[in-house]
Motif scaffolding. Structure first.
Motif, PDB file in Angstrom:
ATOM      1  N   ARG A  93       2.946  -0.204   4.904  1.00 39.77           N
ATOM      2  CA  ARG A  93       3.129  -1.574   4.071  1.00 39.77           C
ATOM      3  C   ARG A  93       3.582  -1.328   2.686  1.00 39.77           C
ATOM      4  O   ARG A  93       4.592  -1.927   2.154  1.00 39.77           O
ATOM      5  CB  ARG A  93       2.078  -2.447   4.283  1.00 39.77           C
ATOM      6  N   TYR A  94       2.966  -0.567   2.011  1.00 37.15           N
ATOM      7  CA  TYR A  94       3.368  -0.221   0.703  1.00 37.15           C
ATOM      8  C   TYR A  94       4.255   0.947   0.199  1.00 37.15           C
ATOM      9  O   TYR A  94       3.869   2.082   0.502  1.00 37.15           O
ATOM     10  CB  TYR A  94       1.942  -0.043  -0.168  1.00 37.15           C
ATOM     11  N   VAL A  95       5.041   0.645  -0.568  1.00 38.41           N
ATOM     12  CA  VAL A  95       6.057   1.676  -0.746  1.00 38.41           C
ATOM     13  C   VAL A  95       5.673   3.029  -1.195  1.00 38.41           C
ATOM     14  O   VAL A  95       6.022   3.894  -0.728  1.00 38.41           O
ATOM     15  CB  VAL A  95       7.130   1.439  -1.886  1.00 38.41           C
ATOM     16  N   ASP A  96       4.636   3.320  -2.123  1.00 38.22           N
ATOM     17  CA  ASP A  96       4.075   4.397  -2.455  1.00 38.22           C
ATOM     18  C   ASP A  96       3.534   5.236  -1.530  1.00 38.22           C
ATOM     19  O   ASP A  96       3.288   6.526  -1.517  1.00 38.22           O
ATOM     20  CB  ASP A  96       3.296   4.424  -3.724  1.00 38.22           C
ATOM     21  N   TYR A  97       2.996   4.496  -0.378  1.00 36.23           N
ATOM     22  CA  TYR A  97       2.538   5.459   0.806  1.00 36.23           C
ATOM     23  C   TYR A  97       3.178   5.760   1.948  1.00 36.23           C
ATOM     24  O   TYR A  97       3.136   6.276   2.666  1.00 36.23           O
ATOM     25  CB  TYR A  97       1.373   4.515   1.461  1.00 36.23           C
ATOM     26  N   LYS A  98       4.622   4.801   2.016  1.00 37.41           N
ATOM     27  CA  LYS A  98       5.475   4.650   3.110  1.00 37.41           C
ATOM     28  C   LYS A  98       5.872   6.164   3.443  1.00 37.41           C
ATOM     29  O   LYS A  98       5.829   6.637   4.501  1.00 37.41           O
ATOM     30  CB  LYS A  98       6.540   3.909   2.734  1.00 37.41           C
ATOM     31  N   ARG A  99       6.504   7.003   2.301  1.00 41.79           N
ATOM     32  CA  ARG A  99       6.897   8.368   2.590  1.00 41.79           C
ATOM     33  C   ARG A  99       5.828   9.106   3.267  1.00 41.79           C
ATOM     34  O   ARG A  99       6.439   9.744   4.108  1.00 41.79           O
ATOM     35  CB  ARG A  99       7.465   8.762   1.424  1.00 41.79           C
ATOM     36  N   ARG A 100       4.777   9.140   2.566  1.00 33.51           N
ATOM     37  CA  ARG A 100       3.723  10.045   3.197  1.00 33.51           C
ATOM     38  C   ARG A 100       3.479   9.600   4.537  1.00 33.51           C
ATOM     39  O   ARG A 100       3.222  10.780   5.423  1.00 33.51           O
ATOM     40  CB  ARG A 100       2.753  10.079   2.244  1.00 33.51           C
TER      41      ARG A 100
END
Length: 128
Positions: A93-100
């Motif tokens: 859901r959250y951009v900073d977690y999405k890539r990981r």
């Protein structure tokens, strides 16, 4: 809505989410597949809560919290699964977690969790 209608609504939308999870898996959209898998379990747990408690469900996305509020007796493996699957909701859901999270969602990782989500779903459905 009656209690039975509320329960059926949550079960139906949960089934729809699980079907979507499988379509996303086949399309190799692994991060969204697991996110939707989380939603499917969340909705089924809410249906179970309404069935057992005869009151409106708690407003939470935390699967272990919902299971505990429903007084489900879980194995340690099931508890671990619900904790991990809850993280899929946040990570997708959250951009900073999405890539990981996207990097973590390999075909093997996703296949494992799709199977575990399906297994938990079938186990909980037997309680209805």
């Amino acid at each position: 809505m009656t209690k039975d209608e509320i329960i059926q609504f949550w079960i139906n939308t949960s089934e729809e989410n699980l079907a979507t999870m499988h379509r996303l898996y086949l399309n190799k959209e692994y991060d969204w597949c697991l996110f939707i898998g989380h939603l499917g379990l969340e909705k089924l747990l809410k249906a179970y809560y309404v069935k057992i408690k005869d009151e409106n469900f708690p407003y939470s996305h935390n699967l272990i919290f919902l299971a505990n509020k429903s007084e489900l007796e879980l194995t340690e493996k099931q508890k671990d699964l619900l904790i991990e699957v809850t993280s899929f909701n946040i990570e997708a859901r959250y951009v900073d977690y999405k890539r990981r999270f996207r990097d973590k969602c390999t075909p093997q990782f996703t296949e494992k969790y799709v199977k575990n989500i399906d297994d938990f779903y079938k186990w909980l459905m037997k309680k209805f």
